[in-house]
Structure formats: structure tokens, C-alpha cells
Design an enzyme around this catalytic site. Structure first.
Site, PDB file in Angstrom:
ATOM      1  N   ASP A  62      15.343  21.355  11.096  1.00 23.05           N
ATOM      2  CA  ASP A  62      16.193  21.813  12.190  1.00 23.05           C
ATOM      3  C   ASP A  62      17.486  21.009  12.183  1.00 23.05           C
ATOM      4  O   ASP A  62      17.453  19.773  12.227  1.00 23.05           O
ATOM      5  CB  ASP A  62      15.474  21.647  13.528  1.00 23.05           C
ATOM      6  CG  ASP A  62      14.394  22.702  13.731  1.00 23.05           C
ATOM      7  OD1 ASP A  62      14.618  23.847  13.317  1.00 23.05           O
ATOM      8  OD2 ASP A  62      13.328  22.370  14.287  1.00 23.05           O
ATOM      9  N   HIS A 110      19.587  27.546  15.875  1.00 22.38           N
ATOM     10  CA  HIS A 110      18.607  28.173  16.762  1.00 22.38           C
ATOM     11  C   HIS A 110      17.927  27.227  17.755  1.00 22.38           C
ATOM     12  O   HIS A 110      17.056  27.675  18.512  1.00 22.38           O
ATOM     13  CB  HIS A 110      17.545  28.921  15.947  1.00 22.38           C
ATOM     14  CG  HIS A 110      16.628  28.020  15.173  1.00 22.38           C
ATOM     15  ND1 HIS A 110      16.700  27.887  13.820  1.00 22.38           N
ATOM     16  CD2 HIS A 110      15.621  27.213  15.571  1.00 22.38           C
ATOM     17  CE1 HIS A 110      15.782  27.041  13.412  1.00 22.38           C
ATOM     18  NE2 HIS A 110      15.111  26.620  14.459  1.00 22.38           N
ATOM     19  N   ASP A 124      12.410  30.583  11.701  1.00 18.96           N
ATOM     20  CA  ASP A 124      12.119  29.908  12.968  1.00 18.96           C
ATOM     21  C   ASP A 124      13.212  30.142  13.991  1.00 18.96           C
ATOM     22  O   ASP A 124      13.857  29.206  14.437  1.00 18.96           O
ATOM     23  CB  ASP A 124      11.931  28.412  12.727  1.00 18.96           C
ATOM     24  CG  ASP A 124      11.509  27.666  13.990  1.00 18.96           C
ATOM     25  OD1 ASP A 124      10.795  28.249  14.809  1.00 18.96           O
ATOM     26  OD2 ASP A 124      11.906  26.497  14.151  1.00 18.96           O
TER      27      ASP A 124
END
Length: 838
Positions: free
Chosen positions: A205, A529, A324
Site C-alpha cells: 500500500d 485506494h 485491493d
């Protein structure tokens, strides 16, 4: 910089910190001469994330949570190899998943300290390791294949024989035990067996429970480990969307970080790309949110990502890899096809809370009819360990068995980075073609999708959005981030329109291409995200808001430069009266609106202007509309406003009790109902606090009824009429709203400010309308989407809270009401009530 520092002594058991600090260790090693011919490892265990540096280059990530605690110094110590050497360990004082206080998704503990629990120089016995992996696979087969399968008994009895043969004190017995296992693993499958395409994966991430800055180091720690793994497993390829093994690396932004900060590592990655082992997939700048970015932003995600991959690796991506994110817009298939991508992989819909998605391999069709071949790994994860149970689950779960006989299997530690391990690879080598188990091959995305394309004749088609029935709160969480995104998208649009017009008119004008690319990349980064959805820690929010400030500041400068060039003659004082105002319209239709402009005494004055599409107007003499706005107050305190197009009545709490279209006298508000009704709901989700709002929150609705300042007139009519009021929201929050009606305007404007001090509460505003329709229409990227207003099925009621861009509309034949916004995304339309989440 680290090497020249002064180092003090450190011992096992020492703690270091606080959170987000970095500690460097100088490790001096001396390997005993009697270890000649042995495999020697440096062991390092701590609850922080570490990286080994050797000869000024990163060589190995060290993360206990990612099962990477050793650096292989030599696989067989030779006399010619150095026996004394110095390593440096860079230790980040945070874990693989940040530093949450009490739970993973809690706010970080600012004073968390990490402990060094092990630092050793050891001999690694690879024979014992291989024997243990053999036993693990056999015991899993015995346990999981079931009593009805003879292979489970063969595996069990083979494992039992191995234990009997093996004397743990006598290494000479190990080969015989391993031969027994090899006999099982060498018994082959039939031709009809399902084939699993295993691809190593390292989902990182770009920001989440750690700031952007820490992600740069996570990329280096993870990717250097995978490169090291590839060097010793030359049969491997690595598909790179972020990282995988094949390494799957997919975010161009992360490549750019590594290129800038770790040039030596980046050069090694490029070498593996050239060899065909390191395969970039993904195609976007970051793994963006799939719902909230505008259509233009999504195009720029692909443009920036594909351009980076083309420039750096000589190829664009043919697969969009987005495992994701919190749902997928129905516009994505068209955007993918337009950007050279015909294949899509994700798995997030396996998180659905209500309905199980009916396919794993299918064609996904967008709003214009564009289709992409889509695959969800049937194991419903992008972080597998390569175990027998996961392999069997992948086949059992597959909802398209019979239609296709191939599926993806993504293995490696993810989210916080880490990636594949040698043990994962060794497990799958044993299962490559073993009777009783699916066939497992280390593969690439292209190999998987190529065979799926050949088998695609019987695949089903899913039309419309891929809606995630979870994380509906991300459409609303962190209001300032949502507002910053929308405003900056508009600013960059305006700068590009005005700069393009300036170039067309004046060849001397320099189009600000490099500055715009820098600003776009900042905006695209913030669309990651976990950033745009607001599901990130405070440090990330602060960084994101700072980036929006930079885009606003630089964007305003670029806009001013373009206007000065474009309208240079018009801006000369001699060209027009000092009372004139230059008004620009950067949208593609003519607009007539009331604007505010400085008057002769610098006081704000109003003017009604008409400006052509993509054009300008010089406002000198004020244009008088055919009918002015009239405002009057009733005896009961309610206020009426009318402009010849619409008429509105407001009660003392700011409720809209009547809204009429005057030419038809059609009433928009049902009898006895209030529009502009604020309502407060409890917001206590099952677990994912910043992410989720559950359906049961609807049972806790409480209308906001406490008036702090009753409705009063602030502008009494003419070109504009307006009223204002204030409410108390919850225990300690306040809401102030101005309601504005302009001359000739077919809509009512609401300017709302909330000083928000509530916890676990959700504020919405509701508009019941006198319209009957089974579907409401919502704006999405470059188009619109219809969703049901009823809850007939579980698929309907699972969409109790949805996302939209600038408008949602409820219409019947000949009449409708739309709710527009300039910075919100969460919405719903149930029966005849339009609701906007604030």
C-alpha cells in the site's frame, strides 16, 4: 551518511524508538574457519522492519512478520571468501503493519519501541529444512485430501515411513527419507487436472497505516528480497504490478520512488526486466480507488502509468491489476480498452458482506459495451503461503469449473510488503505435478490470460459496476480529502483548458507541461485506494492535504499566467472601463449565472452574465433579468423566494417545505414532508471503523431539530435572494447553512459549513421528492449509472449506501429532481428520498 556516524554498543534485548524513527546498526561478523563448506546465515529478529546493507547497497529485507529473518552470507563457505565482513542494518521503528496502539487499525502509538530479540551468525542445515518441507506437504495431503481419497492414505503412510527411516542424530539417513517423499511427488496427474498459475505477489500500500515516506523503504526492502530470491531461483519470472513472484509489480509511482532513492537496486530490476524475468503489469500510476476519481483522473492514471512503463521498460501493460480497492466503476472497461488493456485481475469482491459474487472468470462489460476478460483468483486472496490447503481451496472455490480449467494463485506477504519466501517456492515445487493435487506452475499474467482467452467461449458476462458490498463509509470518510480531490481535479482541468487556448493564440506562450505532470502525479498519488477513501492514519491525511495545497497554489499561478497571455489585450486598462470585469467559462456549454465582483469601493457587487462555451465575456453594464428574485417572510416565520423559474418555501429550521417549477406549477416536495432535512445516525461498524457503515445504522436515524439561529433573510432579492440558519448537530457540533436563489437560475444552492466534533456518528441530508421511479440515476466517470430505489433482493439492499460524483437524479416521464454537489461522494436513493452523506 549512516556509515560515517559514530556507533555505540547494542545488545540483544535492547529497545529502540520512538515510532517512525530509524536506527542504524554496524554489524561486524567473523565466520569461524571450521565452517568451511557450510551454508552460513546472519539471523536478525526484531519487531521493526529492517534492511541489510552490504558494500553500500541494500541486499535483504528483514521482517519477522514477513518470515524473513535471515540473510544468506554464503551457500557453501569457500576458503577464498571473506571470513570477516561488516554489514549495516537499517531498522525502522515500526512493524509491517505500522504501529497501531492495541489493534492493527487503531491510531499509531507515538511512543512504541521495537526490541532486538535475536542477532546471530549460524550454520543453516538445508538437508533438515528440505526434509521438513517434504513432511509438511505430505501431512497436509494426508489431512486435507479426505478419507475417500486414496492419496491421503499414501501420503500418511509415506510420512510415517519417513519418520521410521530418519534418525535425527544421523544425517546419512536423511536422503533415504527424502527419497520416500520424492516417490510420492513424482507420481503425475492426468491431463484433465486443473492448472494453477502461481505468481508471487507483494502488495504494498502506497500509504495506509504508515506514511508515504515509509512506503519508499517498504518497496526497497521487499523488492531487493525478491531480486535476491530470483538470483537463486533462475527459473522464476516476476510479474510486477507492485511486486510478485513472478514478481508482480504494478504501481509506476513505486518504481519511480525506487529509481530515485535506490538507483543500484533499480538497475538490477531493469536487468531482470530485460531478461524477461521481471514483468511489469498494472498500467496505472498508483493502485487507485476504483470509484471516486473522475473520468479524466482515471485516464491520467493509465496515461502516466503506461508512459512510465514504456519509457523505463520498453513496453506497456496489457493487464490491469487492481486487487485491493473498494469497488470498480462500470466505466473502467471502456477506459481500459482505450488505454491498450483487455485483461483485468482483482479479488476484492470476495470481501462482499452479503452476496457471493457468482464468477471467478468472466467478461466484464462497461456502460458503452466495452468488454475485458476478468479473473478473480479463486483462493480469494492475494497473499497465499503456498500451502496444500490453499491450493485445494483454489480449485474447490472456483465458480467457473467446467468453463475454464486454469486459475491464478497469488502468493507472498502483502499490504505492508514483504513478498514471497523461499519456503513458499519450495512448497509449490513439490506440488508442480503431483497426483491428487492440482497442477501448480510458476507462471506469468500473460500465460494465464492467454490460456483463459483460448477457453473463453463459454464464459458468462457481467454488465455494469462491480460493487463491493463493504467499506461504503469510504465514500464519505475524511471530508477534507474528498473536497481537495474534487477541487484539484477542477483546477487542473481549468489550467489545461486555458493553457491550451493560450498556446493556440500565442506561440510565444510556453505550455506548462512539466509543471502539470508534477501536479497531476501529486493528485494521482492522493487517489491511492487508502488515501482518497480516507482509510489511512493522520500522518497520511496531513501529507495528502499538503499536496492539495501545493496543487491549489501552483495551479492558481499557472492559471493566472495562462489568462494573462490569453487575454493580454483585454486586460489593458485602456481597453475597457475600470468598471468592466473579465469572466471566463472553462466548460463546454454557454452559462448564464450571477457572479460576485468587486465594485468601485471594493465592496462585492452582483452581476448577471452570459459567457459562451470555452469563452469569455466582458461585463460592463449590468444585465437585468426578465424577472428579479423576490423574497418575503410569512407571519409564521417561514420565508418564500421566487425568481420566475422556481419558487421555494422554507420553514424556520431551513427545511424546504415547497419547491415548485413555475411554468407547470409542479410541486417537488410531497405533502407533509421536509426536504433539506439533516439527520444523524449512529456509526458503529463491526470492525473497519474508517471504512464501513453498516446497514443497521439506518435504524438509528435521528432528525436534527435543535435550532441555534432561526432562519433569517441575508439578501432580500434582486439578482440574488438568500437566507441563513444554524443548527446544533449531536452533542457539540454546529451546522450553518446559507440557501441561495439567483435570478434566472433553475436550481436552489445550499452552502453548508459544519464544525464537526462527533465520534461514531454519520450526518446526512435528505430530500424527499414527489417523483416515482424504480431507478435513480447517478453520475459516474464520463457517464451515468442507474441503481434501483427499492430493496427487492439482497443485491438491492446491499447497496443501501452508494457512491456518485457530481449528481444523482430521480425522474419520471416529463419531470425529475436532481441533487448536485461540489465535494461529496456518498449518496443513496431509497423509494422517493434522495440522500447525500456529509
Amino acid at each position: 551518511e549512516a556509515v560515517v556516524q559514530e556507533f555505540g554498543p547494542a545488545r540483544v534485548g535492547d529497545s529502540f524508538g520512538p515510532t517512525w524513527e530509524t536506527c542504524w546498526f554496524k554489524v561486524e561478523l567473523s565466520i569461524p574457519l571450521e565452517w568451511a563448506g557450510r551454508e552460513v546465515h546472519f539471523i536478525w529478529e526484531s519487531d521493526g522492519e529492517g534492511m541489510v546493507w552490504r558494500d553500500a547497497q541494500p541486499v535483504q529485507g528483514l521482517t519477522k512478520e514477513g518470515e524473513k529473518t535471515s540473510y544468506i552470507l554464503t551457500r557453501s563457505l569457500k576458503e577464498s571468501e571473506p571470513h570477516s565482513l561488516t554489514l549495516y542494518v537499517e531498522l525502522a521503528c515500526n512493524g509491517l503493519f505500522g504501529a497501531g496502539k492495541g489493534s492493527m487499525i487503531a491510531p499509531p502509538d507515538p511512543d512504541r519501541r521495537v526490541t532486538l530479540s535475536k542477532a546471530e551468525l549460524v550454520v543453516f542445515n538445508r538437508d533438515v529444512y528440505e526434509l521438513l518441507v517434504d513432511l509438511e506437504i505430505l501431512l497436509d495431503m494426508a489431512q486435507l485430501l479426505g478419507e475417500e481419497n486414496q492419496r491421503s492414505f499414501q501420503a500418511l503412510y509415506t510420512a510415517n515411513q519417513m519418520v521410521n527411516v530418519c534418525d535425527v542424530t544421523d544425517p546419512s539417513t536423511f536422503p533415504a527419507a527424502r527419497d520416500l517423499a520424492a516417490a510420492i511427488f513424482s507420481q503425475r496427474n492426468g491431463e484433465s487436472q486443473h492448472t494453477i498459475h502461481a505468481m508471487g505477489h507483494c502488495h504494498i500500500d502506497s500509504a495506509w497505516l504508515w506514511p508515504y515516506e515509509e512506503t519508499i523503504r517498504k518497496c526497497a526492502r521487499s523488492w531487493v528480497t525478491v531480486v535476491h530470491l530470483m538470483e537463486h531461483n533462475p527459473e522464476l519470472t516476476f510479474a510486477c504490478s507492485q511486486l510478485g513472484l513472478i514478481p508482480v509489480l504494478w504501481q509506476a509511482q513505486q518504481f519511480e520512488w525506487v529509481r530515485s532513492c535506490y538507483p543500484g537496486l533499480y538497475a538490477r530490476i531493469r536487468d531482470f526486466v530485460a531478461k524477461g524475468q521481471f514483468i511489469p503489469v498494472g498500467g496505472t500510476w498508483v493502485e487507485m480507488d476504483g470509484n471516486l476519481p473522475s473520468g479524466e483522473s482515471m485516464v491520467r492514471q493509465f496515461l502516466q502509468g503506461q508512459r512510465f512503463f514504456q519509457e523505463q521498460f520498453g513496453r506497456i501493460c496489457s493487464e490491469f491489476w487492481l486487487p485491493d480497492t473498494f469497488g470498480y466503476s462500470a466505466q473502467l472497461p471502456q477506459l481500459m480498452r482505450g488505454c491498450g488493456i483487455q485483461r483485468f485481475l482483482t479479488q476484492k469482491l470476495s470481501w462482499n458482506l452479503v452476496n457471493s459474487f457468482p464468477h471467478h472468470t468472466f467478461f466484464w462489460e462497461g456502460i458503452d459495451g466495452s468488454q475485458v476478460l476478468t479473473h478473480f483468483p479463486p483462493g480469494d486472496s492475494y497473499g497465499m503461503d503456498g500451502r496444500v490447503e490453499e491450493i485445494l481451496r483454489t480449485v474447490k472455490n472456483n465458480k467457473d469449473k467446467g468453463r475454464v480449467n486454469h486459475s491464478a494463485f497469488l502468493f507472498g506477504f502483502g499490504d505492508g510488503g514483504g513478498g514471497p519466501t523461499q519456503k513458499m517456492l519450495d512448497r509449490m515445487k513439490r506440488m508442480s505435478d503431483t497426483d491428487g493435487l492440482p497442477r501448480v506452475q510458476i507462471s506469468t499474467p500473460d500465460q494465464l490470460f492467454s490460456v483463459l482467452e483460448k477457453e473463453s467461449s463459454q464464459l458468462c458476462t457481467w454488465v455494469g459496476e462491480l460493487f463491493l458490498e463493504l467499506h461504503n463509509g469510504t465514500y464519505t470518510t475524511q471530508a477534507q480529502i474528498k473536497k481537495g480531490n474534487r477541487e484539484c481535479e477542477r483546477i487542473l482541468h481549468d489550467v489545461e483548458v486555458l493553457s491550451t487556448l493560450a498556446v493556440a493564440q500565442d506561440r510565444e506562450f510556453q505550455y506548462p507541461a512539466s509543471q502539470l505532470q508534477q501536479l497531476w502525479r501529486l493528485l494521482l498519488l492522493n487517489q491511492f485506494h487508502d488515501v482518497l477513501p480516507g482509510s489511512c492514519i493522520q500522518l497520511v491525511v496531513e501529507d495528502a492535504l499538503q499536496y492539495y495545497t501545493e496543487i491549489r497554489r501552483t495551479g492558481a499561478q499557472l492559471q493566472e499566467e495562462a489568462v494573462q497571455s490569453l487575454c493580454r489585450d483585454l486586460l489593458q486598462p485602456k481597453g475597457w472601463s475600470t468598471q468592466s470585469t473579465l469572466v471566463l467559462n472553462t466548460l463546454s456549454w454557454e452559462r448564464t449565472e450571477v457572479i460576485s465582483r468587486p465594485g468601485p469601493d471594493r465592496a462585492e457587487t452582483l452581476a448577471l452574465v452570459t459567457v459562451p462555451s470555452m469563452g469569455y465575456a466582458l461585463v460592463q453594464e449590468p444585465f437585468v433579468p426578465p424577472q428579479l428574485v423576490t423574497v418575503w417572510k410569512q407571519e409564521d416565520g417561514s420565508i418564500n423566494m421566487e425568481n420566475g423559474v422556481i419558487a421555494v418555501c422554507l420553514d424556520t429550521m431551513g427545511h424546504v417545505t415547497s419547491l415548485q417549477l413555475l411554468d407547470s406549477r409542479r410541486e417537488s416536495i410531497p405533502d407533509g414532508c421536509y426536504a433539506n432535512q439533516f439527520a444523524l445516525f449512529d456509526d458503529v461498524p463491526l470492525y473497519w471503523d474508517a471504512w464501513d457503515v453498516m446497514d443497521y445504522h439506518l435504524e438509528t436515524r435521528k432528525p436534527v431539530t435543535t435550532v441555534l439561529k432561526p432562519l433569517k433573510v441575508t439578501l432580500g432579492g434582486g439578482l440574488r435572494g438568500s437566507v441563513r440558519f444554524s443548527l446544533q448537530v449531536g452533542k457539540s457540533s454546529t451546522l450553518t447553512q446559507e440557501i441561495i436563489l439567483d435570478a434566472m437560475c433553475p436550481y436552489l444552492r445550499f452552502q453548508t459549513q459544519v464544525e464537526w466534533k462527533e465520534a461514531h456518528k454519520f450526518l446526512k441530508v435528505e430530500f424527499p421528492v414527489q417523483v416515482r421511479s424504480t431507478n435513480a440515476t447517478y453520475e459516474i466517470q464520463f457517464g451515468h449509472l442507474q441503481r434501483p430505489t427499492h430493496w427487492n433482493t439482497s443485491w438491492d439492499w446491499a447497496r443501501f449506501e452508494v457512491w456518485a460524483h457530481k449528481w444523482l437524479d430521480l425522474s419520471e416521464h416529463g419531470f425529475g429532481v436532481a441533487l448536485l454537489n461540489d465535494c461529496k461522494y456518498g449518496a443513496s436513493a431509497h423509494r422517493n428520498v434522495l440522500s447525500l452523506s456529509l
